[in-house]
Design a protein around this motif. Sequence first.
Motif, PDB file in Angstrom:
ATOM      1  N   ASN A  41       0.073   8.326  10.813  1.00 18.71           N
ATOM      2  CA  ASN A  41       0.578   9.664  11.134  1.00 18.71           C
ATOM      3  C   ASN A  41       0.960  10.438   9.878  1.00 18.71           C
ATOM      4  OD1 ASN A  41       1.162  11.363  13.445  1.00 18.71           O
ATOM      5  ND2 ASN A  41       3.311  11.248  12.807  1.00 18.71           N
ATOM      6  N   ALA A  42       1.285   9.720   8.816  1.00 15.30           N
ATOM      7  CA  ALA A  42       1.715  10.380   7.577  1.00 15.30           C
ATOM      8  C   ALA A  42       0.572  10.567   6.590  1.00 15.30           C
ATOM      9  CB  ALA A  42       2.827   9.557   6.925  1.00 15.30           C
ATOM     10  N   MET A  43      -0.613  10.089   6.923  1.00 15.09           N
ATOM     11  CA  MET A  43      -1.726  10.190   5.962  1.00 15.09           C
ATOM     12  C   MET A  43      -2.163  11.638   5.787  1.00 15.09           C
ATOM     13  SD  MET A  43      -3.884   6.720   6.819  1.00 15.09           S
ATOM     14  CE  MET A  43      -5.262   7.029   5.732  1.00 15.09           C
ATOM     15  N   VAL A  44      -2.212  12.082   4.535  1.00 12.44           N
ATOM     16  CA  VAL A  44      -2.449  13.503   4.277  1.00 12.44           C
ATOM     17  C   VAL A  44      -3.879  13.940   4.608  1.00 12.44           C
ATOM     18  CG1 VAL A  44      -0.637  13.810   2.558  1.00 12.44           C
ATOM     19  CG2 VAL A  44      -2.878  13.004   1.835  1.00 12.44           C
ATOM     20  N   ASP A  45      -4.833  13.001   4.556  1.00 12.22           N
ATOM     21  CA  ASP A  45      -6.198  13.440   4.810  1.00 12.22           C
ATOM     22  C   ASP A  45      -6.586  13.386   6.295  1.00 12.22           C
ATOM     23  OD1 ASP A  45      -6.134  10.730   4.832  1.00 12.22           O
ATOM     24  OD2 ASP A  45      -8.064  10.458   3.818  1.00 12.22           O
ATOM     25  N   ILE A  46      -5.583  13.172   7.141  1.00 10.10           N
ATOM     26  CA  ILE A  46      -5.857  13.294   8.583  1.00 10.10           C
ATOM     27  C   ILE A  46      -5.203  14.590   9.056  1.00 10.10           C
ATOM     28  CG2 ILE A  46      -5.505  12.267  10.854  1.00 10.10           C
ATOM     29  CD1 ILE A  46      -5.400   9.548   9.519  1.00 10.10           C
ATOM     30  N   GLU A  47      -5.995  15.434   9.660  1.00 13.65           N
ATOM     31  CA  GLU A  47      -5.463  16.750   9.997  1.00 13.65           C
ATOM     32  C   GLU A  47      -4.495  16.728  11.168  1.00 13.65           C
ATOM     33  OE1 GLU A  47      -8.414  19.820  10.361  1.00 13.65           O
ATOM     34  OE2 GLU A  47      -9.145  19.346   8.336  1.00 13.65           O
ATOM     35  N   LEU A  50       0.832  -1.212   0.000  1.00 13.25           N
ATOM     36  CA  LEU A  50       0.000   0.000   0.000  1.00 13.25           C
ATOM     37  C   LEU A  50       0.866   1.261   0.000  1.00 13.25           C
ATOM     38  CD1 LEU A  50      -2.706  -0.973   2.680  1.00 13.25           C
ATOM     39  CD2 LEU A  50      -2.806  -1.294   0.211  1.00 13.25           C
ATOM     40  N   VAL A  51       1.929   1.220   0.794  1.00 12.15           N
ATOM     41  CA  VAL A  51       2.769   2.412   0.943  1.00 12.15           C
ATOM     42  C   VAL A  51       3.629   2.639  -0.304  1.00 12.15           C
ATOM     43  CG1 VAL A  51       4.691   3.395   2.266  1.00 12.15           C
ATOM     44  CG2 VAL A  51       2.783   2.297   3.458  1.00 12.15           C
ATOM     45  N   ILE A  52       4.306   1.579  -0.742  1.00  6.88           N
ATOM     46  CA  ILE A  52       5.239   1.709  -1.864  1.00  6.88           C
ATOM     47  C   ILE A  52       4.504   2.084  -3.149  1.00  6.88           C
ATOM     48  CG2 ILE A  52       6.980   0.484  -3.277  1.00  6.88           C
ATOM     49  CD1 ILE A  52       7.663   0.955  -0.261  1.00  6.88           C
ATOM     50  N   ASN A  53       3.346   1.471  -3.346  1.00  7.87           N
ATOM     51  CA  ASN A  53       2.640   1.723  -4.592  1.00  7.87           C
ATOM     52  C   ASN A  53       1.622   2.860  -4.484  1.00  7.87           C
ATOM     53  OD1 ASN A  53       4.035  -0.346  -5.997  1.00  7.87           O
ATOM     54  ND2 ASN A  53       2.815  -1.850  -4.859  1.00  7.87           N
ATOM     55  N   ASN A  54       1.820   3.687  -3.468  1.00  2.97           N
ATOM     56  CA  ASN A  54       1.011   4.904  -3.309  1.00  2.97           C
ATOM     57  C   ASN A  54      -0.492   4.635  -3.331  1.00  2.97           C
ATOM     58  OD1 ASN A  54       3.392   6.533  -3.292  1.00  2.97           O
ATOM     59  ND2 ASN A  54       3.497   6.209  -5.513  1.00  2.97           N
ATOM     60  N   LYS A  55      -0.911   3.549  -2.715  1.00  3.52           N
ATOM     61  CA  LYS A  55      -2.338   3.269  -2.680  1.00  3.52           C
ATOM     62  C   LYS A  55      -3.032   4.102  -1.612  1.00  3.52           C
ATOM     63  CE  LYS A  55      -1.813  -1.252  -4.776  1.00  3.52           C
ATOM     64  NZ  LYS A  55      -1.776  -2.699  -4.601  1.00  3.52           N
ATOM     65  N   ILE A  56      -2.256   4.680  -0.726  1.00  6.72           N
ATOM     66  CA  ILE A  56      -2.805   5.684   0.185  1.00  6.72           C
ATOM     67  C   ILE A  56      -1.882   6.892   0.125  1.00  6.72           C
ATOM     68  CG2 ILE A  56      -4.233   4.435   1.879  1.00  6.72           C
ATOM     69  CD1 ILE A  56      -1.769   3.782   3.429  1.00  6.72           C
ATOM     70  N   LYS A  57      -2.441   8.061   0.322  1.00  6.90           N
ATOM     71  CA  LYS A  57      -1.642   9.290   0.184  1.00  6.90           C
ATOM     72  C   LYS A  57      -0.909   9.595   1.477  1.00  6.90           C
ATOM     73  CE  LYS A  57      -3.734  11.933  -3.545  1.00  6.90           C
ATOM     74  NZ  LYS A  57      -5.131  11.462  -3.726  1.00  6.90           N
ATOM     75  N   LEU A  58       0.404   9.709   1.362  1.00  6.75           N
ATOM     76  CA  LEU A  58       1.211   9.904   2.561  1.00  6.75           C
ATOM     77  C   LEU A  58       2.153  11.077   2.404  1.00  6.75           C
ATOM     78  CD1 LEU A  58       2.131   6.132   2.992  1.00  6.75           C
ATOM     79  CD2 LEU A  58       0.451   7.384   4.351  1.00  6.75           C
ATOM     80  N   ASP A  59       2.411  11.740   3.533  1.00  7.23           N
ATOM     81  CA  ASP A  59       3.359  12.850   3.540  1.00  7.23           C
ATOM     82  C   ASP A  59       4.458  12.545   4.555  1.00  7.23           C
ATOM     83  OD1 ASP A  59       4.767  15.177   3.771  1.00  7.23           O
ATOM     84  OD2 ASP A  59       3.172  16.261   4.832  1.00  7.23           O
ATOM     85  N   PRO A  60       5.635  12.144   4.055  1.00  7.42           N
ATOM     86  CA  PRO A  60       6.716  11.752   4.969  1.00  7.42           C
ATOM     87  C   PRO A  60       7.115  12.883   5.909  1.00  7.42           C
ATOM     88  CG  PRO A  60       7.265  11.206   2.694  1.00  7.42           C
ATOM     89  CD  PRO A  60       6.035  12.041   2.642  1.00  7.42           C
TER      90      PRO A  60
END
Lengths: 306, 105, 531
Positions: C516-522, C374-384
């Motif tokens: 913690n890195a998910m962009v859609d969580i404020e 999920l992480v490597i293939n960008n299946k969820i949006k993350l902000d390192p």
Amino acid sequence: MRIFLAILTYFSYIFIIAMYTIKAAKYLKLPVHLRWELYPVMHEENYQYGGSYFEQVDWWTRIRQKRYLRGFLFLLKEYFVLGEYFQKHKAYWYFLYPWHIGFILIITFHILCFFGAVAMVFGITISSSSQSITGIVFYYAILFTGVVSFVTGAFGSVGLLIKRIYDENLKQYATPLHYFTYIFTFLIFISGFYAWYFIDPTLSEYREFWKGLITFKFIDVGCGAATHIILFNLFLVYLPYTRSMHYITRFFGFCLIRWDDEPNMRGGKLERKLQALLNQKVSWSAAHIKSGKTWGEQVEEPKMRS
Amino acid sequence: MAKTTLGGIEMEIDEDGFIQEPDKWNKEIAEDIAKLESAYPMTEEHWKLVNYLRDYFLKYEIAPPIRMLVKQTGLDLKKIYQLFPGGPAKGACKIAGLPKPTGCV
Amino acid sequence: MKIEDISKKSEQLITIKPEDLMPLPYPYDTPDADPAMRELTQDQKNRYEASLDGVLAIGIPKPETKEIEEELIRKFLSGLAKLLTKENNWTFLQPLLHSLEYCVKCQICNDSCPVYVASGKQEIYRPTYRPEILRRIINKYLKKQSTLSLKLTGSDIELNWTLIARLAELSYRCTLCRRCAQVCPLGVDNGLISHEIRKIFSQEMGIAPKELHESGTVQQLKVGSSTGITPKALGNIISFMEDEIEEKTGKKIKIPVDKEGADILLLHNAGEFMAWPENTEAFAIIFEAAGINWTLSSELVGYDAVNYGVWYDDFQFAKIALRHAEVAKALKVKKISVGECGHAHKAMMVIADRILTGDLNIPRESAIPLLADLVINNKIKLDPGRNNFPITLHDPCNMVRLMGIVEPQRQILRKICPQFREMEPHGVDNYCCGGGSGFAIIQSMNFPDWRSAISGRVKLKQVLETFQDVISPDIPKYVCAPCSNCKGQIRDLFNYYSVFEKCNIFYGGLVELIANAMVDIEKPFIEWEWH
């Protein structure tokens, strides 16, 4: 003396082969066990960092490439390197290594003596000035393996003896048999050395002795060679009573235990074996185990709510 | 297992002082354990927590997750440690007569 | 101390002095940095067999009469004999015999043992010590070798209750991390010997630490979880988790329970629900975001992935493994996925593999490769950028050395944690947290002190060394431990040494970092105040 030496030699070889075979068969006949592997597993694709097929999603759907040869070569290489000791305990390796090289070479030496004898039967002269290349190769190979094994083996025996006595960690766990083994192997190597250096510098006596063994025309050998032959034969008889089988069981242990990552598949051969094992009755006596029932019967009936 | 007198009756406790028969628990027992846990005298806040734990236990036969405890009592962790120096599990639960926490918690 | 002293009566075979302990790095490099290990009370010493090292993991009551004592000795021998038969122990017979017969006592394994090294090399903790005792007993009392042979093979030993009681405790001074086995050029596994000794005590004599057996496997099979969580309590906790998720992320997520035909049955260590619900919440958030068809189970045992049997008892192990498979079968899921619990990983995928046959052999995998996908293939949006603090990874032994899951967790961390750094050694060469093989859950008497000061010592040293350049408490740091047991141990270890206060090192799991890195969580998902 002639006959005695020959019979002792035949007996020792047959004895050690028989004993090792029995021991190996016993080991191999033990039932398949639960998996207990340790990574890195050498036949796995990602062996460099110790990865396994469990690193893949839906691993059971992927076809695995097992590189058995890699594992085999790794084990083989270690015989000649003893790398773990070199890295972790150098002071020990300095003696352990020559000792083991002594064994490997003395065995090679005897195998070469045997084949050299076969060559002699076919009329090849084994000497440094032989007409035949084979004869020359045999001559130097036998001389080299013999002499190097005598020297390294004797050095290693003394070194290990001293190490076992003075190294606190080794001493605590050393047994009289350890010391006996080192002294025994020292005598074997040094008697070989003595026979070569003082009596028979070309080792022609050994080759003749072996030719006698395979043609049943036994010959007399001098005192030096005879002492070495007797000691070596006794050593062969002694070996099965030591932990020397580790030379072979190491292969078993790595292939059948440490690297055994074979998954159990429905309807497979392994599953059938397991079902038979689960049908054995157990006799453990703790209260939570049903003694007299099989493994399969230990589990209570499922109590599913839905 | 050892025996000791708590709240005037003889109670069985384990090596870490947890009572073994939670049914016998009462306020006097709680106060006696609180003395051993440096949580005495028990204030209203002490009782708020202990009663919450007790009620949850009677309903679910287990202590609540610590986060739930904090959220539902309104007492933060720091406050809990002030009230019960032994902490929520080894202090508060023990006083509330709950069994010692087990498993990977 | 001599090897055979184990059968000589004395108050304690060894006493560990503070000055024996392996030194620790800054800020624990002063002589008084180590808290004093609690001693047992005189009363406890009177009631329990504590003459090994003054520490109790099992706490065997002293036999009341000579007859009971003799019966226990007889039982130990009968158990040992059974351990060597294929009917009673086909499960481990070949590995056991290999290790008993082919150790050449070269001691090359010694320094790989964190317990031995941390304790200042106490003889009794040497990885070859227990096997040596067992071998001698077998030679003398089962094989009945002649006196001469015993002398030559150095096998003389007196089997008495003192020895047996000490050996029982001693089998719980090894975390079964099997680092010693990994370095053995002959394939000998001294860790396995500890495991097998534990089995004699449990399977024949009914002796095991209470936390493992009575309130562990027995409770799990009876009420559903070793934590004591009943299906009813689980329901309450799950709705609490849903509330928390909404509060923290603003997302309304319905956690699926007992959903028939789901692709994945996710099995958590139930300790997570109690102590670290943020971990199970993060799983729910991530799976929901990725659109995975998954479910939890509320069946007995179906919501607790643990299987403590793997540490001490083949039968308890098999009962729980079968139950897990039955639950998955009844739910008709495609596969079982195991959350962040090291021993459950190994128990379910590796060890249970040869217990589960037919339609109970349901595909089982680790959740970590799926998360990596999920992480490597960008299946969820993350902000390192949200994980921009120094972070290191603690490898649970069960995942790396014992089953080869090494890279997926690193792929995740490299991608979402800009300041990720490895500790040394790591991967398959890692060190145990000190809480392995059940230690983390053994909470009674002074054992927790022992496992902080001794078995966890090397781990603490590693963590401190890894963060030495940022050790100041002004800089928050994170140890990622994707395993409930390791987390429990690290929590206790850090508390024992006040690591959070002195160095500001936080610990937590892997999925928390993803959430913690998910962009859609404020708001940040990780709450540092919950150390």
